[in-house]
Design an enzyme around this catalytic site. Structure first.
Site, PDB file in Angstrom:
ATOM      1  N   LYS A 201       1.974   0.547   2.577  1.00 45.08           N
ATOM      2  CA  LYS A 201       1.792  -0.912   2.502  1.00 45.08           C
ATOM      3  C   LYS A 201       2.426  -1.448   1.216  1.00 45.08           C
ATOM      4  CE  LYS A 201      -0.892  -4.959   2.957  1.00 45.08           C
ATOM      5  NZ  LYS A 201      -2.042  -5.676   3.436  1.00 45.08           N
TER       6      LYS A 201
ATOM      7  N   HIS B 121      -0.297  -7.157  16.374  1.00 46.36           N
ATOM      8  CA  HIS B 121      -1.112  -8.278  15.904  1.00 46.36           C
ATOM      9  C   HIS B 121      -0.849  -9.591  16.640  1.00 46.36           C
ATOM     10  CE1 HIS B 121      -2.190  -5.456  12.808  1.00 46.36           C
ATOM     11  NE2 HIS B 121      -2.928  -6.325  12.153  1.00 46.36           N
TER      12      HIS B 121
ATOM     13  N   ARG C 223       7.699  -7.911   5.705  1.00 50.27           N
ATOM     14  CA  ARG C 223       6.245  -7.742   5.744  1.00 50.27           C
ATOM     15  C   ARG C 223       5.704  -7.894   7.168  1.00 50.27           C
ATOM     16  NH1 ARG C 223       2.064  -9.628   0.921  1.00 50.27           N
ATOM     17  NH2 ARG C 223       0.193  -8.930   1.960  1.00 50.27           N
TER      18      ARG C 223
ATOM     19  N   HIS D 124      -4.268 -10.755  17.514  1.00 54.35           N
ATOM     20  CA  HIS D 124      -4.823 -11.991  16.950  1.00 54.35           C
ATOM     21  C   HIS D 124      -5.184 -12.993  18.053  1.00 54.35           C
ATOM     22  CE1 HIS D 124      -2.934 -11.405  12.690  1.00 54.35           C
ATOM     23  NE2 HIS D 124      -4.170 -10.955  12.732  1.00 54.35           N
TER      24      HIS D 124
ATOM     25  N   GLU E  60       6.127 -12.861   2.194  1.00 57.06           N
ATOM     26  CA  GLU E  60       6.538 -12.914   3.604  1.00 57.06           C
ATOM     27  C   GLU E  60       7.758 -13.780   3.831  1.00 57.06           C
ATOM     28  OE1 GLU E  60       2.841 -14.159   5.482  1.00 57.06           O
ATOM     29  OE2 GLU E  60       2.484 -12.106   6.066  1.00 57.06           O
TER      30      GLU E  60
ATOM     31  N   ASN F 117       2.640  -6.295  11.202  1.00 60.62           N
ATOM     32  CA  ASN F 117       1.962  -7.032  12.260  1.00 60.62           C
ATOM     33  C   ASN F 117       2.168  -6.454  13.652  1.00 60.62           C
ATOM     34  OD1 ASN F 117       0.304  -9.227  11.429  1.00 60.62           O
ATOM     35  ND2 ASN F 117       2.124 -10.102  10.479  1.00 60.62           N
TER      36      ASN F 117
ATOM     37  N   GLU G 267      -5.604   0.619  11.973  1.00 56.87           N
ATOM     38  CA  GLU G 267      -4.542   0.261  11.022  1.00 56.87           C
ATOM     39  C   GLU G 267      -3.823   1.537  10.537  1.00 56.87           C
ATOM     40  OE1 GLU G 267      -3.554  -2.772  10.407  1.00 56.87           O
ATOM     41  OE2 GLU G 267      -5.263  -4.121  10.693  1.00 56.87           O
TER      42      GLU G 267
ATOM     43  N   ARG H  33      -8.703 -21.554 -12.874  1.00 57.24           N
ATOM     44  CA  ARG H  33      -7.296 -21.422 -12.425  1.00 57.24           C
ATOM     45  C   ARG H  33      -6.811 -19.971 -12.410  1.00 57.24           C
ATOM     46  NH1 ARG H  33      -6.869 -26.015 -15.475  1.00 57.24           N
ATOM     47  NH2 ARG H  33      -6.653 -27.880 -14.190  1.00 57.24           N
TER      48      ARG H  33
ATOM     49  N   HIS I 156     -11.379  -6.388  14.601  1.00 59.53           N
ATOM     50  CA  HIS I 156      -9.937  -6.519  14.425  1.00 59.53           C
ATOM     51  C   HIS I 156      -9.196  -5.253  14.885  1.00 59.53           C
ATOM     52  CE1 HIS I 156      -6.177  -7.777  12.659  1.00 59.53           C
ATOM     53  NE2 HIS I 156      -6.141  -6.672  11.943  1.00 59.53           N
TER      54      HIS I 156
ATOM     55  N   LYS J  34      -3.114 -10.768  -0.600  1.00 61.54           N
ATOM     56  CA  LYS J  34      -3.535 -11.940   0.195  1.00 61.54           C
ATOM     57  C   LYS J  34      -5.038 -12.106   0.064  1.00 61.54           C
ATOM     58  CE  LYS J  34      -0.338 -11.895   4.066  1.00 61.54           C
ATOM     59  NZ  LYS J  34      -0.327 -11.842   5.532  1.00 61.54           N
TER      60      LYS J  34
HETATM   61  N1  LIG Z   1      -6.208  -9.823   2.752  1.00 57.57           N
HETATM   62  C1  LIG Z   1      -5.602  -9.103   3.648  1.00 57.57           C
HETATM   63  O1  LIG Z   1      -4.437  -8.738   3.507  1.00 57.57           O
HETATM   64  C2  LIG Z   1      -6.364  -8.665   4.859  1.00 57.57           C
HETATM   65  C3  LIG Z   1      -5.824  -7.698   5.714  1.00 57.57           C
HETATM   66  C4  LIG Z   1      -6.598  -7.282   6.790  1.00 57.57           C
HETATM   67  C5  LIG Z   1      -7.857  -7.823   7.010  1.00 57.57           C
HETATM   68  N2  LIG Z   1      -8.337  -8.765   6.152  1.00 57.57           N
HETATM   69  C6  LIG Z   1      -9.677  -9.331   6.346  1.00 57.57           C
HETATM   70  O2  LIG Z   1     -10.640  -8.299   6.185  1.00 57.57           O
HETATM   71  C7  LIG Z   1     -11.814  -8.649   6.895  1.00 57.57           C
HETATM   72  C8  LIG Z   1     -12.314  -7.451   7.644  1.00 57.57           C
HETATM   73  O3  LIG Z   1     -12.580  -6.407   6.738  1.00 57.57           O
HETATM   74  P1  LIG Z   1     -13.596  -5.236   7.095  1.00 57.57           P
HETATM   75  O4  LIG Z   1     -13.245  -4.660   8.390  1.00 57.57           O
HETATM   76  O5  LIG Z   1     -13.687  -4.376   5.902  1.00 57.57           O
HETATM   77  O6  LIG Z   1     -14.964  -6.041   7.373  1.00 57.57           O
HETATM   78  P2  LIG Z   1     -16.275  -6.265   6.494  1.00 57.57           P
HETATM   79  O7  LIG Z   1     -15.973  -6.608   5.113  1.00 57.57           O
HETATM   80  O8  LIG Z   1     -17.098  -7.190   7.293  1.00 57.57           O
HETATM   81  O9  LIG Z   1     -16.927  -4.804   6.495  1.00 57.57           O
HETATM   82  C9  LIG Z   1     -17.349  -4.225   7.701  1.00 57.57           C
HETATM   83  C10 LIG Z   1     -18.853  -3.872   7.659  1.00 57.57           C
HETATM   84  O10 LIG Z   1     -19.012  -2.673   6.931  1.00 57.57           O
HETATM   85  C11 LIG Z   1     -19.963  -2.852   5.879  1.00 57.57           C
HETATM   86  N3  LIG Z   1     -19.527  -1.951   4.811  1.00 57.57           N
HETATM   87  C12 LIG Z   1     -18.379  -2.000   4.102  1.00 57.57           C
HETATM   88  N4  LIG Z   1     -18.260  -0.912   3.332  1.00 57.57           N
HETATM   89  C13 LIG Z   1     -19.369  -0.161   3.544  1.00 57.57           C
HETATM   90  C14 LIG Z   1     -19.822   1.093   3.045  1.00 57.57           C
HETATM   91  N5  LIG Z   1     -19.075   1.844   2.221  1.00 57.57           N
HETATM   92  N6  LIG Z   1     -21.027   1.548   3.454  1.00 57.57           N
HETATM   93  C15 LIG Z   1     -21.772   0.830   4.336  1.00 57.57           C
HETATM   94  N7  LIG Z   1     -21.380  -0.344   4.876  1.00 57.57           N
HETATM   95  C16 LIG Z   1     -20.197  -0.832   4.474  1.00 57.57           C
HETATM   96  C17 LIG Z   1     -19.932  -4.322   5.565  1.00 57.57           C
HETATM   97  O11 LIG Z   1     -21.144  -4.741   4.985  1.00 57.57           O
HETATM   98  C18 LIG Z   1     -19.719  -4.911   6.957  1.00 57.57           C
HETATM   99  O12 LIG Z   1     -20.945  -4.994   7.640  1.00 57.57           O
HETATM  100  C19 LIG Z   1     -11.439  -9.813   7.790  1.00 57.57           C
HETATM  101  O13 LIG Z   1     -11.987 -10.998   7.293  1.00 57.57           O
HETATM  102  C20 LIG Z   1      -9.928  -9.857   7.721  1.00 57.57           C
HETATM  103  O14 LIG Z   1      -9.412 -11.165   7.874  1.00 57.57           O
HETATM  104  C21 LIG Z   1      -7.625  -9.193   5.096  1.00 57.57           C
HETATM  105 ZN   LIG Z   2      -4.540  -5.911  10.795  1.00 60.53          ZN
END
Ligand SMILES: NC(=O)c1ccc[n+]([C@@H]2O[C@H](COP(=O)([O-])OP(=O)(O)OC[C@H]3O[C@@H](n4cnc5c(N)ncnc54)[C@H](O)[C@@H]3O)[C@@H](O)[C@H]2O)c1
Ligand SMILES: [Zn+2]
Length: 344
Positions: free
Chosen positions: A209, A231, A224, A235, A219, A228, A170, A106, A248, A128
């Site tokens: 942020k 987005h 917040r 999206h 939200e 977006n 971003e 939990r 993205h 999130k």
């Molecule tokens: N929680 C939130 O508020 C929020 C906000 C925006 C996006 N997201 C989520 O984040 C995800 C996308 O994140 P992302 O773009 O980081 O993608 P990701 O986690 O897939 O990373 C991108 C790629 O880079 C590689 N990588 C990461 N750091 C590295 C490093 N230092 N050296 C070498 N390789 C590295 C990873 O293995 C992957 O192949 C999505 O699922 C999205 O929905 C969440």
């Molecule tokens: Zn975004």
């Protein structure tokens, strides 16, 4: 460098720490969740004191199946309630590990160590966490704050350039919605993983942020939603191609340009697409779709966007540089006309 976050009853800080020093904090009681690209780039991850769980890199790992596998591994280890789960990776690792941390026993202590630019400036702060379901992205999740976020921008030197550029979308967004000084800095030079001011810019975005999520953690007030910008269109584009071959950051770059044109058409802003395109082009980000878009389907996806209250399309629109507002009830016919025009 440090940013303090007061989010509801939770207080945590986002601080700059060297990667090796972060790994030294992991004790035998803890779990580290990471992906196979990170273990390949940073073999020292295999020498940590705690248990290491490595997931396959990529969005497919933000799944119910992978969640179950990770939780199984956690319960096979001697992990107790007083241990910490460290997420070391991009947004995929952070979102999945955060959801695991929110639900195991939990809720256990959770530390974010974002290693992609997108995770540093966006997903690791704000609380999130979640996974994707067959029905859609991020559908199962929670608001769950980390106990701390540690950032070492030096790890961006191993991040593939395409993913660095993805995160820059971003960064540019923060400039347009909140920070004209940031836009000026971005206009002066092209940032790379070795830029001297990278850490300063990352923390500038983190602070922006944090300010927003402190005001509107769950939200409710609509504040917040300004995060977006770009987005609603972005999206919908991602959903239309089923999250394949479109990152993205690329989707929201196209989205921000489109939403500037829509704000202009609505008479809410003097900005034109030409004003916003150059920064995206500087980072090889697209400014319009590169493959065929089904506009009718795109409009219906936008009508289903979570920001919409059921009346027309909702978008967070930039009124002037540094100022953004959620606008609801936008006529779908107007949106369709503008998109058909700028993408023709
Ligand atoms: N929680 C939130 O508020 C929020 C906000 C925006 C996006 N997201 C989520 O984040 C995800 C996308 O994140 P992302 O773009 O980081 O993608 P990701 O986690 O897939 O990373 C991108 C790629 O880079 C590689 N990588 C990461 N750091 C590295 C490093 N230092 N050296 C070498 N390789 C590295 C990873 O293995 C992957 O192949 C999505 O699922 C999205 O929905 C969440
Ligand atoms: Zn975004």
């Amino acid at each position: 460098m440090q940013v303090k976050v007061n989010s509801g009853s939770d207080h945590y800080s986002v601080g700059a720490t060297q990667f090796d020093k972060i790994l030294e904090q992991v004790t035998h009681r803890d779990i580290v969740i990471t992906d196979n690209n990170l273990t390949a780039c940073y073999p020292s991850l295999k020498n940590i004191s705690g248990n290491l769980i490595t997931i396959p890199a990529g969005e497919e790992s933000k799944s119910f199946d992978q969640y179950e596998k990770v939780v199984e591994q956690i319960f096979q280890s001697s992990f107790l309630r007083n241990g910490t789960i460290f997420a070391i990776g991009g947004g995929v690792v952070g979102d999945l590990a955060g959801f695991v941390a929110a639900t195991v026993h939990r809720g256990v202590r959770f530390v974010q160590v974002p290693t992609s630019l997108l995770a540093m400036v966006d997903s690791s702060v704000g609380g999130k966490v979640g996974i994707d379901l067959r029905h859609g992205k991020n559908l199962l999740g929670s608001f769950y704050n980390p106990a701390a976020v540690y950032i070492d921008p030096a790890v961006l030197q191993t991040l593939p350039v395409e993913h660095f550029q993805n995160g820059m979308a971003e960064v540019i967004k923060y400039g347009w919605i909140l920070d004209t000084e940031l836009l000026e800095i971005l206009n002066q030079e092209t940032l790379t993983a070795t830029s001297r001011n990278l850490q300063e810019i990352v923390f500038r975005c983190v602070a922006l942020k944090c300010d927003v999520v402190e005001e509107d953690f769950t939200e409710k007030s609509g504040l917040r939603a300004i995060l977006n910008f770009g987005h609603t269109v972005g999206h919908a584009l991602e959903a239309q191609v089923k999250y394949k071959n479109l990152l993205h950051g690329q989707a929201i770059a196209i989205g921000m340009v489109a939403e500037v044109a829509i704000a202009n058409e609505l008479g809410l802003s003097q900005l034109r697409t030409q004003d916003i395109e150059p920064l995206f082009q500087q980072y090889q980000l697209p400014i319009c779709p590169t493959s065929h878009v089904n506009l009718d389907q795109l409009i219906s996806l936008m009508l289903g966007d979570k920001k919409s209250t059921g009346n027309g399309i909702a978008m967070s629109l930039v009124l002037e540089p540094g100022q953004c507002k959620l606008v609801d009830n936008i006529d779908p016919a107007l949106v369709r006309r503008v998109l058909a025009n700028i993408w023709s």
